[in-house]
Each structure stands twice: as C-alpha cells, then as structure tokens.
Write a protein that holds these residues in place. Structure first.
Motif, PDB file in Angstrom:
ATOM      1  N   GLN A   1      -1.356   6.074  11.151  1.00  0.00           N
ATOM      2  CA  GLN A   1      -0.464   7.231  11.091  1.00  0.00           C
ATOM      3  C   GLN A   1       0.970   6.761  10.836  1.00  0.00           C
ATOM      4  OE1 GLN A   1      -1.166   9.080  14.895  1.00  0.00           O
ATOM      5  NE2 GLN A   1      -2.850  10.330  14.113  1.00  0.00           N
ATOM      6  N   PHE A   2       1.647   7.463   9.920  1.00  0.00           N
ATOM      7  CA  PHE A   2       2.996   7.074   9.521  1.00  0.00           C
ATOM      8  C   PHE A   2       3.907   8.292   9.495  1.00  0.00           C
ATOM      9  CE2 PHE A   2      -0.069   4.210   7.630  1.00  0.00           C
ATOM     10  CZ  PHE A   2       0.437   2.960   7.958  1.00  0.00           C
ATOM     11  N   GLY A   3       5.179   8.048   9.780  1.00  0.00           N
ATOM     12  CA  GLY A   3       6.174   9.110   9.770  1.00  0.00           C
ATOM     13  C   GLY A   3       7.162   8.930   8.634  1.00  0.00           C
ATOM     14  N   PRO A   4       8.047   9.918   8.420  1.00  0.00           N
ATOM     15  CA  PRO A   4       8.984   9.871   7.292  1.00  0.00           C
ATOM     16  C   PRO A   4      10.308   9.202   7.648  1.00  0.00           C
ATOM     17  CG  PRO A   4       9.103  12.006   8.340  1.00  0.00           C
ATOM     18  CD  PRO A   4       8.068  11.224   9.115  1.00  0.00           C
TER      19      PRO A   4
ATOM     20  N   GLY B   1       0.783  -1.227   0.000  1.00  0.00           N
ATOM     21  CA  GLY B   1       0.000   0.000   0.000  1.00  0.00           C
ATOM     22  C   GLY B   1       0.815   1.278   0.000  1.00  0.00           C
ATOM     23  N   GLU B   2       0.351   2.250  -0.748  1.00  0.00           N
ATOM     24  CA  GLU B   2       0.891   3.598  -0.749  1.00  0.00           C
ATOM     25  C   GLU B   2      -0.199   4.550  -0.276  1.00  0.00           C
ATOM     26  OE1 GLU B   2       2.334   3.904  -4.859  1.00  0.00           O
ATOM     27  OE2 GLU B   2       4.358   3.962  -4.006  1.00  0.00           O
ATOM     28  N   ALA B   3       0.115   5.832  -0.241  1.00  0.00           N
ATOM     29  CA  ALA B   3      -0.891   6.819   0.166  1.00  0.00           C
ATOM     30  C   ALA B   3      -2.109   6.701  -0.739  1.00  0.00           C
ATOM     31  CB  ALA B   3      -0.297   8.222   0.079  1.00  0.00           C
ATOM     32  N   ALA B   4      -3.272   6.543  -0.135  1.00  0.00           N
ATOM     33  CA  ALA B   4      -4.507   6.343  -0.891  1.00  0.00           C
ATOM     34  C   ALA B   4      -5.382   7.580  -0.792  1.00  0.00           C
ATOM     35  CB  ALA B   4      -5.253   5.127  -0.369  1.00  0.00           C
ATOM     36  N   VAL B   5      -5.812   8.062  -1.932  1.00  0.00           N
ATOM     37  CA  VAL B   5      -6.684   9.236  -1.995  1.00  0.00           C
ATOM     38  C   VAL B   5      -7.945   8.852  -2.759  1.00  0.00           C
ATOM     39  CG1 VAL B   5      -6.940  11.610  -2.767  1.00  0.00           C
ATOM     40  CG2 VAL B   5      -4.708  10.787  -1.957  1.00  0.00           C
ATOM     41  N   GLY B   6      -9.114   9.115  -2.170  1.00  0.00           N
ATOM     42  CA  GLY B   6     -10.359   8.815  -2.847  1.00  0.00           C
ATOM     43  C   GLY B   6     -10.588   7.328  -3.018  1.00  0.00           C
TER      44      GLY B   6
ATOM     45  N   SER C   1      15.099   9.492  -1.375  1.00  0.00           N
ATOM     46  CA  SER C   1      13.890  10.293  -1.221  1.00  0.00           C
ATOM     47  C   SER C   1      13.329  10.066   0.172  1.00  0.00           C
ATOM     48  CB  SER C   1      12.847   9.935  -2.279  1.00  0.00           C
ATOM     49  OG  SER C   1      12.412   8.596  -2.112  1.00  0.00           O
ATOM     50  N   GLU C   2      12.431  10.934   0.566  1.00  0.00           N
ATOM     51  CA  GLU C   2      11.743  10.785   1.844  1.00  0.00           C
ATOM     52  C   GLU C   2      10.463   9.994   1.616  1.00  0.00           C
ATOM     53  OE1 GLU C   2      11.228  13.989   5.221  1.00  0.00           O
ATOM     54  OE2 GLU C   2       9.506  14.115   3.869  1.00  0.00           O
ATOM     55  N   VAL C   3      10.317   8.895   2.332  1.00  0.00           N
ATOM     56  CA  VAL C   3       9.117   8.069   2.218  1.00  0.00           C
ATOM     57  C   VAL C   3       8.408   8.039   3.570  1.00  0.00           C
ATOM     58  CG1 VAL C   3       9.987   6.648   0.333  1.00  0.00           C
ATOM     59  CG2 VAL C   3      10.484   5.983   2.668  1.00  0.00           C
ATOM     60  N   TRP C   4       7.089   8.023   3.516  1.00  0.00           N
ATOM     61  CA  TRP C   4       6.284   8.062   4.745  1.00  0.00           C
ATOM     62  C   TRP C   4       5.728   6.662   5.016  1.00  0.00           C
ATOM     63  CZ3 TRP C   4       4.839  12.467   7.780  1.00  0.00           C
ATOM     64  CH2 TRP C   4       5.514  13.641   7.405  1.00  0.00           C
TER      65      TRP C   4
END
Length: 251
Positions: A234-237, A17-22, A221-224
């Motif tokens: 909740q996730f941090g970088p 999973g990655e950041a999910a929108v909609g 890169s910065e990944v969360w």
C-alpha cells in the motif's frame, strides 16, 4: 548549508516499479521514494514486515534524484505455469504446483520492463522529525546488512554506491556532486562510454524552488510512492517536482 548524504546508483539492469495492472510490469525511468526507502531499509537491516521501523525510516528522510541517464528500455517476456485454484487442494511448494495434473495447469503471460545502463545520483537529508542520523545511513550503505538491489533482486548494483556525507548550499549542488568515473579516466570519457545525454532530469520533494531557489521551468505532479504498508503493498501520495536542465560539466 545543509548536510546531505549523496550516493550513486548504476547497474546493467534496474527496475523502478510503477502501478502494475494485469500482466504488464512497467518501470519508471528513475527511482521513486519507495525504491530509495527500500534500499535504505535493506542496508539498515529493516525487515519488510517491521511496520514501526519502516515508518521510522520513511519519516526521517527527504529524497531527491538526479537522472544522469535513464538507460534504455528492455522488456522481458514471461510465461509462468500455475495450477488452477481447487477446493481442498493446497500446493505448499513450487514442486507441488508443477506436479499437478496437466489438465489443471494454466499458463500466465506477463512482461517485465527494465532500464539498461541507467545512472542516477541520490541525495538524502533529514526531516525535522528524524529519528535516524545521516551517519547511520552512510555506514549502512557502506556495509549493508542485506544485499542491495535496484528495484528487483535480479538487479544488483554494478558499481560502488560511494556514499558520502557533505554540506552543500543548495540541493542541486548535492545532486551535481562528482564521483569517480565508472569507466575511462575522466567524466568526459565516462559520458561517451555510457552515452550520457546532454540533459539531466532532477526530481525532488519539498517546494518548487527547493532545488536551487528558482521555480521557473518546474513541473509537478502527485505520485503514489510513499510506502504505507510493505506487506500489503500500500502506497500514499506526495507532491513531486521535476526540472530538465543541461547537464553541468562537473556533473
């Protein structure tokens, strides 16, 4: 020499999973830190709402990935019927939801992405503040407390993880460790059967040269994907380093 716990991940379907929108639920091509911590937690029997044990596990390990194959992308189209929110109305079961009057039923459209026939090697090492041992993690992966899955419960492993504890000079040596072929008699037959690409992707945390002592060709890169609270998602970088190289013959 550094001690590493090395294991592999393979399944017909995986979803990282990655950041999910909609309505879209995308997947990365390889597992992030949150996915590996979740898998280790399931093996150890750590409950999602056990904040202290989740923290203890996450603080104890460093993680690196070798993507031998990202697999192919599969998109699953979903339609889900749910009743509209109504004051003074509580739906306690799915049966209650579907029994609601048709005029208050809404249809939600969504898509979920999966990786088909992906193959990854994972290397774990202990951090200075570790409260667990690699032996604990190895035993847990051999006899997991909860069923293991690759991202979603519909994605169980299709081959033994074959975890083993071994000392290596470099992190890349650990990630290049060989496993019994998933199919065929040798690594070359496996490569042809699974259509493994000529190039492999390495992703790790730490420093740019932590993989093999060189920082040429490394991107970052910065990944969360650092789990902070599993119940609230909740996730941090963190900083992640990556390099694409030609796969070794013994990889």
């Amino acid at each position: 020499m550094t001690d590493y716990l090395v294991f592999r991940l393979y399944a017909p379907l995986a979803s990282w999973g990655e950041a999910a929108v909609g309505e879209s639920r995308p997947t990365a091509t390889y597992p992030g830190r949150s996915a590996i911590i979740g898998l280790l937690g399931a093996a150890l029997g750590v409950h999602r709402d056990d904040d202290e044990e989740q923290r203890r596990l996450s603080d104890s390990v460093g993680i690196a990935i070798k993507q031998r194959s990202p697999g192919s992308l599969l998109r699953d189209y979903h339609t889900v019927q749910v009743p509209a929110s109504q004051s003074k109305v509580t739906y306690r079961t799915r049966r209650d939801e579907l029994s609601a009057p048709r005029k208050v039923i809404n249809t939600i459209l969504s898509s979920r992405d999966y990786r088909c026939d992906g193959l990854w090697t994972v290397a774990i090492w202990l951090t200075p503040q570790a409260e667990l041992t690699l032996e604990d993690l190895e035993r847990a992966l051999q006899t997991p407390y909860f069923p293991l899955y690759l991202g979603r419960k519909a994605c169980p492993p299709a081959a033994p993880l074959a975890p083993r504890l071994e000392a290596f000079v470099q992190l890349r040596d650990a990630l290049d460790a060989s496993f019994p072929p998933l199919c065929g008699k040798d690594q070359e037959e496996e490569r042809r059967a699974l259509r493994l690409p000529e190039n492999a992707l390495y992703a790790w945390e730490g420093k740019a040269d932590s993989l093999d002592g060189y920082d040429q060709g490394v991107e970052s890169s910065e990944v969360w994907d650092v789990p902070l609270n599993r119940r609230r998602w909740q996730f941090g970088p963190r900083a992640e380093f990556r390099r694409i190289v030609r796969a070794r013959e013994d990889g």
